[in-house]
Design a protein around this motif. Structure first.
Motif, mmCIF file in Angstrom:
data_model
loop_
_atom_site.group_PDB
_atom_site.id
_atom_site.type_symbol
_atom_site.label_atom_id
_atom_site.label_comp_id
_atom_site.label_asym_id
_atom_site.label_seq_id
_atom_site.Cartn_x
_atom_site.Cartn_y
_atom_site.Cartn_z
ATOM 1 N N ILE A 163 -7.814 5.295 11.406
ATOM 2 C CA ILE A 163 -7.612 6.096 10.191
ATOM 3 C C ILE A 163 -6.316 5.701 9.509
ATOM 4 C CG2 ILE A 163 -7.207 8.439 9.352
ATOM 5 C CD1 ILE A 163 -9.028 9.463 11.614
ATOM 6 N N LEU A 164 -5.276 5.596 10.325
ATOM 7 C CA LEU A 164 -3.956 5.296 9.767
ATOM 8 C C LEU A 164 -3.940 3.921 9.106
ATOM 9 C CD1 LEU A 164 -1.430 7.055 9.811
ATOM 10 C CD2 LEU A 164 -0.593 5.717 11.736
ATOM 11 N N SER A 165 -4.499 2.935 9.768
ATOM 12 C CA SER A 165 -4.469 1.579 9.220
ATOM 13 C C SER A 165 -5.302 1.465 7.949
ATOM 14 C CB SER A 165 -4.944 0.572 10.272
ATOM 15 O OG SER A 165 -6.278 0.859 10.667
ATOM 16 N N ASP A 166 -6.492 2.119 7.914
ATOM 17 C CA ASP A 166 -7.342 2.059 6.719
ATOM 18 C C ASP A 166 -6.666 2.735 5.535
ATOM 19 O OD1 ASP A 166 -9.221 0.680 8.095
ATOM 20 O OD2 ASP A 166 -10.614 2.339 8.380
ATOM 21 N N PHE A 167 -6.057 3.878 5.793
ATOM 22 C CA PHE A 167 -5.394 4.581 4.698
ATOM 23 C C PHE A 167 -4.130 3.846 4.248
ATOM 24 C CE2 PHE A 167 -7.210 9.126 5.461
ATOM 25 C CZ PHE A 167 -8.458 8.643 5.132
ATOM 26 N N ALA A 168 -3.421 3.224 5.225
ATOM 27 C CA ALA A 168 -2.209 2.489 4.857
ATOM 28 C C ALA A 168 -2.546 1.324 3.929
ATOM 29 C CB ALA A 168 -1.513 1.973 6.119
ATOM 30 N N PHE A 212 4.059 0.063 9.698
ATOM 31 C CA PHE A 212 4.987 -1.020 9.358
ATOM 32 C C PHE A 212 4.721 -2.276 10.186
ATOM 33 C CE2 PHE A 212 7.164 2.897 8.176
ATOM 34 C CZ PHE A 212 7.474 2.616 6.852
ATOM 35 N N ASN A 213 3.621 -2.283 10.934
ATOM 36 C CA ASN A 213 3.210 -3.511 11.612
ATOM 37 C C ASN A 213 2.491 -4.400 10.608
ATOM 38 O OD1 ASN A 213 4.218 -2.543 14.025
ATOM 39 N ND2 ASN A 213 2.247 -1.735 14.705
ATOM 40 N N LYS A 240 -3.205 -7.699 7.486
ATOM 41 C CA LYS A 240 -3.876 -8.995 7.512
ATOM 42 C C LYS A 240 -4.075 -9.511 6.085
ATOM 43 C CE LYS A 240 -6.021 -7.880 11.928
ATOM 44 N NZ LYS A 240 -7.268 -7.659 12.679
ATOM 45 N N SER A 241 -5.319 -9.762 5.699
ATOM 46 C CA SER A 241 -5.564 -10.290 4.345
ATOM 47 C C SER A 241 -6.001 -9.201 3.369
ATOM 48 C CB SER A 241 -6.641 -11.378 4.399
ATOM 49 O OG SER A 241 -7.856 -10.848 4.928
ATOM 50 N N ALA A 242 -5.985 -7.959 3.811
ATOM 51 C CA ALA A 242 -6.465 -6.866 2.958
ATOM 52 C C ALA A 242 -5.473 -6.520 1.851
ATOM 53 C CB ALA A 242 -6.758 -5.628 3.807
ATOM 54 N N VAL A 243 -4.211 -6.833 2.063
ATOM 55 C CA VAL A 243 -3.160 -6.493 1.107
ATOM 56 C C VAL A 243 -2.503 -7.777 0.638
ATOM 57 C CG1 VAL A 243 -0.985 -5.246 0.780
ATOM 58 C CG2 VAL A 243 -2.780 -4.252 2.187
ATOM 59 N N HIS A 244 -2.228 -7.838 -0.639
ATOM 60 C CA HIS A 244 -1.563 -9.008 -1.202
ATOM 61 C C HIS A 244 -0.201 -9.194 -0.533
ATOM 62 C CE1 HIS A 244 0.252 -11.738 -4.105
ATOM 63 N NE2 HIS A 244 -0.980 -11.932 -4.627
ATOM 64 N N PRO A 245 0.165 -10.418 -0.125
ATOM 65 C CA PRO A 245 1.459 -10.624 0.559
ATOM 66 C C PRO A 245 2.645 -10.100 -0.231
ATOM 67 C CG PRO A 245 0.109 -12.598 0.699
ATOM 68 C CD PRO A 245 -0.608 -11.669 -0.229
ATOM 69 N N ASP A 246 2.587 -10.226 -1.544
ATOM 70 C CA ASP A 246 3.694 -9.717 -2.359
ATOM 71 C C ASP A 246 3.774 -8.203 -2.299
ATOM 72 O OD1 ASP A 246 4.301 -12.284 -3.019
ATOM 73 O OD2 ASP A 246 3.259 -12.265 -4.951
ATOM 74 N N SER A 247 2.634 -7.556 -2.236
ATOM 75 C CA SER A 247 2.635 -6.095 -2.104
ATOM 76 C C SER A 247 3.269 -5.675 -0.785
ATOM 77 C CB SER A 247 1.199 -5.560 -2.193
ATOM 78 O OG SER A 247 0.651 -5.789 -3.461
#
Length: 1413
Positions: free
Chosen positions: A214-219, A282-283, A288-295
């Motif tokens: 839950i935490l990782s999906d929402f993060a 904050f891990n 992974k690839s779900a979030v843009h590296p710049d974000s």
């Protein structure tokens, strides 16, 4: 909708299908019938919950099955119901789905606002959501209305239900949040739910995995929307509220954590654990690839900025005062965990850049900033240099703009980093010295810059802690002389502040570590530390430390008020005086302890002994169990981390915790401390290392932990994949300066004393530990190794690499095997640990002493390594060989030896074993205990010398094929090795020469002589390289004391003689061409005379051998008289050898001069036994030499006077020469009383000869008058004595005072001049610190004779002169003018007496009967 007995609708339908055949012709007919039934008994909510994806029916006995589609069924029901109600089916479905979710999540009795569902709720929700998915697939579901209806529920949605909607692609979290009419309410709900989720996980461990999902999906949603990139804005325009909500939720959660940071001690453990669970967002691996590296980077930068600027209430003054409490181990673990997760994403460089940017643009929370600094230097190895660069940048900006903010920032960061210990950052004192201690500092550019610095330091003073003020005072900034007043003004201010703190600069310890910031060390505690350090130094040197002497003079208040009371603590004195008692006794004899204080101490010790109890008699030096147990627990936790490669990132933090526990353990010792200054050498008693039991237990615990961690890590991974864990562990240990003496002492015990008995695991662990110690060598001071009575190079301290070399000795079979195993393991570990390391870096990491030991041992023990061509091997094999106990250690060493990379190392100059170094190692071997047999050793020596080093170029440690150069190296090395102390023989220097090496030297010298003879046809006009080598060693040698120089020279000459005696005589005496004749050339040999002549073999090269020998012996009478005197002394042993050798070589009568030596000996013997005429013709001193030696060897005591009376009246020169030789014996008895010459016997013989001279009225004072031209007839006597004997002639002269009568003053006009000159020489010897013979040296008690004590000799001489001056005729004072200046300097009273009595008027008034004594 349930049927009878609680059965579901599907169960009922299925049951009916089994009981009878369907009466309906088709599925459509069945559907119509069901709809009519529902129309009368429908509950749409229950229907959505209970109807699944399909209902299957079938007949029995071969009747075909009939299927009913639940999807079309539900759609039909919804449409029928919607039609009746007049609303769209999709709207009706959405409203009923919300109602279903509300019924499931908020059942009666379930607690409100619980973020997770129970098992039954989760099952029912799954069924509902499956139905909703079916409706979506049939376009009979309105998402937007569903989202709106969700927020209209009585209670807010349950977090897990929202996650299921999001995870099932029914309604995303962003869409749901966007539909909330009040964004703040959404933030509050989501924030509260997330906090509740983290807290519920802590109480329900079984839900950890679900909560993590839950935490990782929402993060991911939070970052995708809260930190959007420009490229993503186009496709998210439909969301207007979501970015704000996501950003606000992250901010709220961060605030939740940061609020707890300041209240860590008030929060319960479960709350802190819940917050730690949130930190998983904050891990970086979560996204992974779900979030843009710049974000992701933007999120982490924002978080770090928020942390550093959170609640900036503390002032700079608070930071100065409190920063010690913000070190890594004292910082809230939540904060350090957050920092470490951020640093993983950033890296050290970017983290420090971000920190710098925040400092320049924001108002900061200094606690968070400085704890961030501590975490960085502890957890990021490269942070040290980056912070040094940052500090330099801050200082440059500060002095460019005279900006106080940059200055204070630099000082706070430098101090904070230094708090973590020298293992991770340089001490504050070192940084302050490096920044401001020289004219090249930033403050040295102008007076304005200097004033700016001191204004800044002055503004700090009211808030400063004592340790920092001490640093500023003891290591003040460089100030030009003309601006000295600025510095003095600051020092006055700082001392005033110290006085306010009740810390006097005068109370600073003798060995206080200014790099420490421990404010709790009071003068009493520091004094105890100083006493311990002083006792250490005294134990090793047996001298009062200079610092103690200086303190007793220049720092009297501290010395008397603190140091002496700490030293003189009452105790039960041991029966055998210990080091402390000896030290106190030395101070008492040096008048450094007041008598009343010493008496009080003795009385208190006696009183304690009378009333002692067993527990009171023990000095409390033990550690409490609690810190030790904590240290053990943390070490065990470290091992668990090392065994799990996924947890390597937690190792630096754990090592910092271990460092803190270690500091607690060491701090519990009342006498052990950080007393040694940062750069003071570490003293190790190699011969007998002694460790306090408490320190040994700590060191053993750490070493055991290291070895266990190494083995555990090696079980899973090879060294290069084990990470920096072990390096950090050893570096941490090196940061504890008070641990290093015990650590190096324990390693000495293990390697030097117990090495051969260690097993493979121990050796491998210690070898790896030594490699990591060498890796941290910059943190380890030099080592002052005590090897016994003395040490090889007393004035030089050892580096860590040299220290290992001194411990790894190769002398016996056992030590050879151990050394080979240890060095192989160390080199193999290093090469496997750093396989990608550049050649240059590898050379810097590898201790050269280990490589050189391998170059010596491997070819010695393995024939295959002698000149083998190495091929590239398997790198893994290097590590497998030493780590596998079943493999033979020789095979492991050969495996390493054959590695191409290792062979490349051997080409480096720093790693090449030179010929001299090889010889030094070989000379240490005990032949009788050697691992090689005599024949194997001979083969090895031949290979090493003739095949390896002789042809090798000098650039690689060889001899360039030059045999003479090789001989020179061997001779110098033998002498150097013999001068060094052999620790294995209990501190006794070696006086014998290794027979194997000497044999090789003999071969080479003979080969060299034969080669020269063949090349030149004759060996004439050749320089004598052997004596050149020996003479060069005696030139320009500087030592610390005259006594040291004297002792070294004596031993050196003794060794010279031993080597020369071992060489063929023909190698010592050269020949030269004189006209057409080949004659002997003894000029070089005369300088190195010894007890053997060594002439006969060399004379074989002369056409006239007898004539050549005669010429040499005749020349000896003037050029080298000591040779003939030595012949006289040893003639009885020398004559048979000479006669036999002459007869063997020539078969002719003895040479004339040799025959004359026989005649002198025979005449002396006959004269003493039968009274025949003596002496024969020849120099009187030669006759005297033989007579003197014969008297000493043959004449019974008491018959000397009779022999002297029989000498003729014309034998003045013979008697004077005889007196000289007797005085030489007298001096020898003083210098070396244990070598067979008795002082009293020599004195009596000298007095007899002098009395005989006096009775005959013969003149003898010229014998002592070196400046008198007429004394040249006695110069030959002086040349037959050593320099020291001649130097001590004044002592001998004044030993003869019983025979000095007043008639001498009138009969010998030069007598008074000689006596005064010798007295001045005697005083000068004493004043200049020359080593006058002591009573103990003469085998006497201090009060045995008046000539024993040097001071007594001086007093005797002075009494004689003062008594003689009034009796001297005026003429005796005429030539003493050159001596008056020296007399004024050394004895002004005597000079005044001389001037008084040298007046003629005074002389006439003297009483004629004045007695001299």
């Amino acid at each position: 909708m349930a049927g009878p007995g609680g059965r579901t609708w599907r169960d009922l339908l299925a049951g009916r299908a089994r009981k009878r055949k369907s009466t309906f012709g088709s599925g459509a007919e069945l559907q119509d019938a069901v709809l009519r039934l529902l129309d009368h008994h429908q509950n749409l909510n229950d229907l959505l919950l209970e109807v699944g994806d399909s209902v299957k029916g079938g007949g029995q006995d071969g009747v075909e099955h009939q299927e009913v589609s639940s999807e079309s069924f539900i759609v039909s029901v919804l449409q029928e119901q919607a039609s009746r109600l007049g609303v769209p089916a999709a709207v009706l479905a959405a409203k009923n789905a919300v109602t279903g979710i509300e019924r499931i999540c908020h059942t009666t009795g379930s607690p409100s606002q619980v973020p997770l569902l129970n098992g039954d709720q989760r099952k029912r929700l799954s069924c509902l959501l499956q139905t909703v998915k079916d409706l979506l697939a049939n376009n009979v579901f309105c998402r937007s209305l569903f989202c709106q209806e969700m927020w209209k529920m009585k209670d807010p949605p349950v977090l897990e239900a929202v996650w299921h909607l999001h995870r099932g692609d029914i309604v995303g979290l962003g869409e749901l949040l966007e539909s909330n009419p009040a964004a703040p309410a959404a933030v509050e709900w989501l924030g509260s739910s997330l906090c509740g989720l983290c807290q519920q996980v802590e109480s329900s461990p079984g839900d950890v995995e679900l909560a993590g999902c839950i935490l990782s999906d929402f993060a991911i949603v939070f970052l995708q929307n809260g930190f959007q990139q420009t490229s993503e804005l186009g496709r998210k325009l439909e969301f207007k509220k979501v970015p704000y909500i996501c950003h606000a939720v992250l901010q709220r959660m961060l605030t939740w954590v940061l609020d707890a940071v300041g209240k860590e001690k008030q929060e319960d453990v479960s709350t802190l654990q819940a917050m730690r669970f949130w930190l998983n967002v904050f891990n970086a691996s979560v996204y992974k690839s779900a979030v843009h590296p710049d974000s992701l980077q933007q999120f982490f930068r924002h978080t770090l900025t928020e942390v550093l600027t959170y609640n900036p209430l503390l002032k700079v003054s608070d930071a100065i005062h409190m920063q010690k409490e913000w070190s890594f181990t004292r910082t809230c673990s939540l904060l350090t965990t957050l920092y470490r997760k951020l640093f993983v994403a950033f890296g050290a460089k970017e983290s420090i850049c971000q920190l710098q940017q925040v400092l320049e643009t924001h108002e900061v929370n200094w606690q968070h900033v400085l704890s961030c600094v501590s975490t960085l230097v502890v957890c990021q190895a490269e942070a040290e240099q980056l912070f040094k660069d940052l500090l330099s940048h801050l200082l440059i900006k500060a002095f460019e703009n005279y900006d106080m903010e940059n200055m204070i920032t630099a000082f706070l960061i430098a101090r904070q980093a230094a708090l973590e210990g020298p293992a991770v950052f340089m001490p504050y004192s070192e940084w302050f010295k490096a920044s401001f201690g020289s004219s090249g500092g930033h403050h040295g550019s102008s007076k304005k810059a200097l004033v700016f610095l001191f204004e800044f330091l002055s503004e700090l003073v009211p808030f400063e802690a004592a340790p920092y003020l001490k640093v500023h005072i003891m290591y003040p900034p460089f100030v030009p002389a003309k601006h000295r007043s600025i510095l003095l003004e600051y020092i006055t201010l700082a001392k005033t502040r110290l006085a306010d703190l009740k810390v006097a600069i005068e109370d600073m310890g003798l060995y206080e570590d200014l790099s420490s910031t421990d404010e709790s060390v009071q003068p009493q505690a520091q004094a105890l530390r100083d006493v311990e350090k002083a006792l250490q130094i005294f134990e090793n040197t047996r001298k009062i430390p200079t610092s103690v002497i200086e303190a007793s003079i220049f720092r009297r208040p501290y010395y008397t008020s603190w140091f002496l009371p700490a030293l003189l603590r009452p105790r039960v004195l041991p029966k055998t005086p210990d080091v402390c008692m000896a030290f106190i006794d030395s101070l008492k004899r040096a008048d450094k302890i007041p008598s009343n204080l010493y008496s009080t101490y003795i009385q208190a010790c006696c009183a304690m002994k009378e009333k002692m109890l067993q527990d009171e008699s023990k000095v409390e030096t033990g550690h409490s169990k609690e810190p030790i147990e904590q240290l053990e627990a943390e070490l065990a936790a470290l091992r668990m981390l090392i065994e799990d490669q996924a947890k390597y990132e937690d190792v630096p933090a754990q090592i910092a915790v271990i460092s803190d526990r270690l500091e607690s353990v060491l701090g519990h010792s009342s006498d052990e401390n950080e007393a040694a200054t940062l750069n003071s050498p570490i003293q190790v008693d190699v011969a007998a290392p002694r460790l306090a039991p408490c320190h040994q237990s700590v060191v053993d615990l750490l070493l055991t932990s290291f070895c266990q961690n190494l083995m555990a890590a090696s079980y899973f991974n090879p060294p290069d994949r084990q990470g920096p864990c072990l390096s950090l562990f050893v570096k941490m240990m090196c940061g504890h300066k008070n641990l290093l003496p015990a650590l190096l002492g324990r390693l000495c015990q293990l390697i030097y004393h117990q090495g051969p008995s260690l097993n493979d695991a121990h050796i491998l662990g210690l070898a790896a530990f030594v490699i990591h110690l060498s890796e941290s060598r910059a943190l380890i001071p030099e080592v002052e190794a005590n090897f016994g009575i003395s040490q090889p190079v007393p004035e030089k301290f050892l580096s860590v690499s040299e220290y290992w070399n001194s411990l790894l000795v190769c002398r016996t079979e056992e030590s050879f095997a151990f050394c080979m195993r240890f060095c192989t393991a160390a080199a193999s570990y290093l090469m496997c640990k750093f396989p990608a390391c550049s050649h240059e870096d590898l050379c810097a990491l590898l201790p050269s002493s280990l490589v050189k030991k391998l170059q010596y041992i491997v070819p010695r023990l393995c024939l295959e390594a002698r000149g083998i061509l190495c091929k590239e091997g398997n790198t893994d094999l290097i590590w497998n060989s030493p780590s596998c106990p079943s493999l033979n250690y020789k095979r492991a060493s050969l495996c390493l030896w054959k590695q191409a990379r290792f062979q490349e190392l051997l080409k480096e100059k720093a790693f090449q074993l030179s010929f001299r170094e090889w010889l030094l190692l070989e000379l240490e071997v005990y032949p009788e205990k050697d691992i090689l047999s005599a024949s194997e050793r001979q083969d090895f020596h031949y290979w090493a010398i003739y095949q390896q080093y002789l042809p090798a170029p000098s650039a690689s440690g060889g001899c360039d094929g030059d045999l003479e150069k090789a001989c020179g190296v061997i001779i110098n090395t033998i002498l150097d090795s013999s001068q060094r102390l052999d620790l294995g023989s209990c501190g006794q220097s070696k006086t014998s020469v290794n027979p194997d090496i000497l044999c090789k030297l003999q071969e080479m010298v003979l080969e060299l002589r034969c080669r020269r003879k063949l090349l030149s046809g004759c060996v004439d006009a050749q320089r004598h390289f052997l004596f050149e080598i020996l003479q060069e060693r005696l030139k320009d040698r500087k030592t610390g004391s005259a006594l040291g120089e004297q002792l070294w020279r004596q031993q050196e000459l003794l060794l010279h003689r031993r080597i020369l005696v071992g060489l063929p005589a023909s190698a010592l005496i050269m020949t030269c061409q004189k006209g057409k004749k080949t004659v002997l050339d003894c000029e070089d040999f005369f300088r190195f005379v010894n007890s053997e002549l060594g002439l006969l073999s060399a004379s074989l090269d002369c056409e006239e051998s007898a004539e050549g020998v005669n010429d040499v012996l005749t020349a000896c009478q003037t050029k080298c008289p000591i040779l003939l005197f030595s012949a006289a002394l040893w003639w009885l042993r020398l004559e048979p050898v000479l006669c036999s050798q002459w007869k063997r070589l020539f078969g002719t009568p003895l040479a004339e001069e040799l025959e004359r030596l026989r005649e002198w000996q025979s005449s002396a013997t006959s004269f003493l036994s039968s009274g025949v005429v003596f002496p024969p013709s020849g120099p009187p001193w030669m006759s005297a030499a033989f007579l003197h030696c014969t008297v000493q060897q043959q004449l019974p005591r008491g018959r000397e006077r009779n022999a002297l009376k029989r000498l003729g009246a014309d034998k003045e020169q013979l008697l004077v020469s005889l007196l000289f030789f007797s005085l030489m014996d007298l001096i020898s008895a003083k210098i070396a009383p244990k070598e067979g010459v008795d002082f009293q016997t020599s004195l009596e013989w000298s007095l007899e000869i002098l009395q005989c001279l006096e009775d005959r009225g013969m003149s003898w004072p010229l014998l002592f008058h070196s400046a008198e031209k007429d004394s040249r007839k006695y110069c030959v006597l002086r040349s037959a004595a050593s320099d020291r004997h001649v130097q001590l002639l004044p002592v001998a002269f004044y030993s003869l005072t019983p025979c000095f009568h007043h008639e001498l003053l009138t009969r010998e006009q030069t007598f008074f001049y000689v006596a005064l000159d010798l007295y001045i020489q005697l005083l000068r010897l004493f004043v200049e610190g020359k080593d006058l013979p002591q009573p103990e040296q003469m085998g006497q008690s201090p009060d045995s004779t008046e000539h024993g004590d040097p001071l007594e000799v001086i007093f005797t001489a002075r009494r004689f002169l003062l008594g003689a001056i009034p009796r001297c005729p005026v003429q005796s004072f005429g030539n003493i003018q050159p001596l008056l200046a020296s007399c004024e300097e050394l004895d002004p009273e005597l000079r005044a007496t001389l001037l008084h009595f040298s007046s003629p008027t005074t002389s006439m008034e003297l009483d004629e009967d004045l007695v001299l004594f």
